[in-house]
Design a protein around this motif. Structure first.
Motif, mmCIF file in Angstrom:
data_model
loop_
_atom_site.group_PDB
_atom_site.id
_atom_site.type_symbol
_atom_site.label_atom_id
_atom_site.label_comp_id
_atom_site.label_asym_id
_atom_site.label_seq_id
_atom_site.Cartn_x
_atom_site.Cartn_y
_atom_site.Cartn_z
ATOM 1 N N LEU A 47 13.260 3.088 -0.715
ATOM 2 C CA LEU A 47 11.989 3.020 0.008
ATOM 3 C C LEU A 47 11.003 4.029 -0.574
ATOM 4 O O LEU A 47 11.307 5.219 -0.691
ATOM 5 N N GLN A 48 9.831 3.524 -0.961
ATOM 6 C CA GLN A 48 8.747 4.380 -1.422
ATOM 7 C C GLN A 48 7.779 4.599 -0.256
ATOM 8 O O GLN A 48 7.385 3.634 0.409
ATOM 9 N N ILE A 49 7.397 5.838 0.019
ATOM 10 C CA ILE A 49 6.531 6.155 1.146
ATOM 11 C C ILE A 49 5.184 6.658 0.630
ATOM 12 O O ILE A 49 5.130 7.524 -0.256
ATOM 13 N N ILE A 50 4.103 6.104 1.157
ATOM 14 C CA ILE A 50 2.747 6.536 0.824
ATOM 15 C C ILE A 50 2.086 7.047 2.095
ATOM 16 O O ILE A 50 1.967 6.312 3.080
ATOM 17 N N LEU A 51 1.661 8.301 2.073
ATOM 18 C CA LEU A 51 1.002 8.910 3.229
ATOM 19 C C LEU A 51 -0.474 9.103 2.903
ATOM 20 O O LEU A 51 -0.822 9.713 1.881
ATOM 21 N N ILE A 52 -1.349 8.598 3.772
ATOM 22 C CA ILE A 52 -2.791 8.715 3.586
ATOM 23 C C ILE A 52 -3.358 9.467 4.782
ATOM 24 O O ILE A 52 -3.102 9.094 5.932
ATOM 25 N N GLY A 53 -4.102 10.522 4.524
ATOM 26 C CA GLY A 53 -4.598 11.294 5.658
ATOM 27 C C GLY A 53 -5.697 12.260 5.283
ATOM 28 O O GLY A 53 -6.123 12.365 4.131
ATOM 29 N N GLN A 54 -6.156 12.993 6.257
ATOM 30 C CA GLN A 54 -7.210 13.980 6.091
ATOM 31 C C GLN A 54 -6.625 15.258 5.479
ATOM 32 O O GLN A 54 -5.400 15.424 5.414
ATOM 33 N N PRO A 55 -7.479 16.193 5.021
ATOM 34 C CA PRO A 55 -6.976 17.377 4.297
ATOM 35 C C PRO A 55 -5.929 18.178 5.064
ATOM 36 O O PRO A 55 -5.069 18.810 4.444
#
Length: 573
Positions: free
Chosen positions: A158-166
């Motif tokens: 499983l590859q995990i991509i996290l997108i978020g604020q600083p």
């Protein structure tokens, strides 16, 4: 409300996502490359961060458009979940049925592990994308780390991509999350637009919205807009939308500095200071009421999608301004992206359209990785394929020289889709595959969402979001020049080219053409500036190739156009 007043087909700064408005700066292409790297990176965590409104969600939407067919994707946009809710959401996104009612954490992980193993056996990869990841709790982040332990002897499952604020970076820097931080294999921080990119962004959105008259936002305003918006696309949209509303309320077809200050004072309360307070004036009641309604609508829609959309515009790029943006630390991931995703297999053929033979619908390049056996690798050969559209034979090592001998000039630009829409003519696009090797394909048609490409008899329709992965805004086209034209015409020049342009501009402005062999006068300079304003061009009073092409079009010069008419039949004329 103000679209008809400014003669626009639609609101240019709507916060509703629309692929026609996609604007991909170099930093956004780099961010997209990091996400694409995550598809086949073999496990770990990929991190994309950026301030509010910089376009993270837009990049995510572009990424989801480009996911390969052999990749399963689970996308979670509401991360305020417990551990059990997170696992349940992941299973639902992957369409994994549970074996028993009221399953616990172990039950979810067991069925998920079986699903991932089966997908791996079939040659499929699996990616989990979590948006707004700064809202994840510590125990949920720890569970994500444990999910990265699901693996075979060869690779992670499983590859995990996290997108978020600083603040997501700050969270991962905590000592109790050090193990998860060590699993981060790639990180990219998305910064705001430069002043020149802000100008290009505004100009593109206005042109895409159907602007055919002088732009309400003239070049001197861009520094002020960039300062007040800090180059953040969402803030640019809100500010420009409110400024247009203010100009409309005043009955003005041009936005001035005072209107922008008023708009900023209403939107960005925390930026107010004494100087701004002295400049502020009350808007008419109707404008205040309308602005209030617009703000309510904006608040309701603000999480529906990102505001950063398509192309670059005619305003000249300034590398110095771009260099002022915070530099991203050197990172080899972008180079790895190109080699990891590149495949040697030929591009799949597109499905034949009704009435077309399979030979005319052969794909030019793979939308997965840009690999091509049809795309042209040689620039001279690519330019030569444009020749028949201008009824010229340009075969040889110097096609531009051969064209110039016939008063047809080559024009190289990095203006992207926005400028191509304005110029409205076939062009050779310079594209790059995932290993950064360039190739060329001709743009034969352009709709709101799709580009029609052609190389010889091979044709392919490509979604603009897909094209943005391989197109860095560079193209070459041709245009008919009057005799004696040499790159530019400005004050003091004279000759047959000056005579022709001065005569056509006079006709367009209902004035009497000047006598032959007259110099480029102040009167002609004013006409050039008015023409540039009316066509949304950079206003400098100089007749360069772009201004000349627009004058050609207004004067009815015989040149090919994009769309259905730019066909083999037209080339044969």
């Amino acid at each position: 409300m103000y679209t008809k007043f400014f003669r626009l087909a639609q609101a240019p700064f709507s916060i509703s996502p629309d692929p026609r408005y996609l604007f991909m700066s170099e930093r956004h292409r780099e961010a997209l490359a990091h996400l694409l790297y995550g598809v086949d990176a073999g496990g770990g965590v990929v991190l994309l961060t950026g301030d509010i409104g910089t376009g993270k969600t837009t990049i995510c939407r572009c990424f989801l458009e480009q996911v390969p067919a052999n990749c399963n994707v689970a996308y979670i946009f509401n991360p305020k979940l417990t551990v059990i809710e997170l696992l349940q959401s992941i299973c639902e996104e992957f369409h994994v049925p549970l074996d028993k009612p009221n399953p616990g954490v172990k039950d979810h992980i067991d069925v998920l592990n079986r699903f991932l193993l089966a997908a791996h056996a079939e040659g499929r990869s699996n990616v989990l994308v979590i948006d707004e990841a700064q809202n994840l709790s510590a125990d949920v982040l720890e569970q994500l780390r444990l999910l990265t332990n699901l693996e075979t002897s060869e690779r992670k499952l499983l590859q995990i991509i996290l997108i978020g604020q600083p603040e997501l970076r700050t969270i991962l820097a905590r000592p109790d999350l050090e193990q998860l931080a060590q699993r981060v294999i790639a990180h990219y921080h998305l910064t705001a637009l430069s002043e020149d990119e802000t100008a290009s962004y505004i100009q593109h959105r206005m042109a895409t919205a159907g602007l055919t008259t002088a732009s309400p936002f003239q070049q001197p305003l861009m520094k002020q807009i960039h300062r007040l918006s800090a180059g953040v696309p969402r803030r640019i949209n809100l500010l420009c939308d409110r400024a247009l509303l203010g100009a409309y309320a005043k009955g003005s077809h041009e936005v001035d500095r005072g209107t922008i200050d008023e708009a900023a004072s209403e939107l960005f309360i925390h930026q107010r200071n004494g100087k701004d307070g002295e400049k502020r004036r009350r808007w008419p009641a109707v404008a205040t009421l309308a602005a209030g309604l617009a703000l309510i609508a904006a608040a309701w829609l603000v999480n529906e999608g990102s505001l950063l959309h398509n192309g670059s515009a005619n305003a000249p790029a300034a590398s110095a301004s771009t260099a002022e943006a915070p530099a991203e630390p050197s990172n080899p991931v972008v180079n790895v992206v190109r080699s990891v995703l590149l495949e040697d297999s030929p591009p799949a053929e597109a499905a034949p359209q009704p009435g077309e033979s399979p030979a005319t619908t052969q794909a030019i390049f793979s939308v997965k990785n840009g690999s091509t056996r049809t795309g042209l690798r040689n620039e001279a050969e690519a330019i030569a394929q444009l020749g028949p559209y201008w009824r010229l034979d340009l075969a040889g090592d110097d096609p531009c020289g051969a064209a110039r001998a016939k008063n047809v000039h080559c024009h190289r630009s990095n203006g992207g889709i926005s400028e191509l829409r304005q110029l409205d003519r076939p062009a050779m696009l310079k594209l790059y595959d995932q290993s950064n090797r360039p190739f060329y394909a001709m743009l034969a048609g352009l709709s709101d969402n799709t580009a029609s490409l052609q190389v010889g008899d091979a044709r392919q329709d490509v979604n603009l979001l897909t094209l943005a992965r391989f197109f860095r805004s560079e193209f070459i086209t041709l245009w008919r020049a009057p005799s004696g034209f040499d790159d530019t015409i400005e004050m003091g020049d004279h000759g047959p080219a000056v005579d022709w342009f001065a005569g056509e501009l006079a006709k367009l402005h209902g004035a009497k053409p000047p006598a032959p062999d007259q110099p480029f006068t102040q009167k002609t300079l004013k006409q050039v500036r008015l023409f540039q304003q009316a066509h949304g061009l950079f206003v400098d009073g100089v007749i360069g190739p772009v201004t000349a092409m627009h004058i050609n079009r207004a004067a009815g010069v015989d040149e090919p156009r994009l769309g259905a008419q730019a066909t083999t039949a037209q080339r044969a004329e």
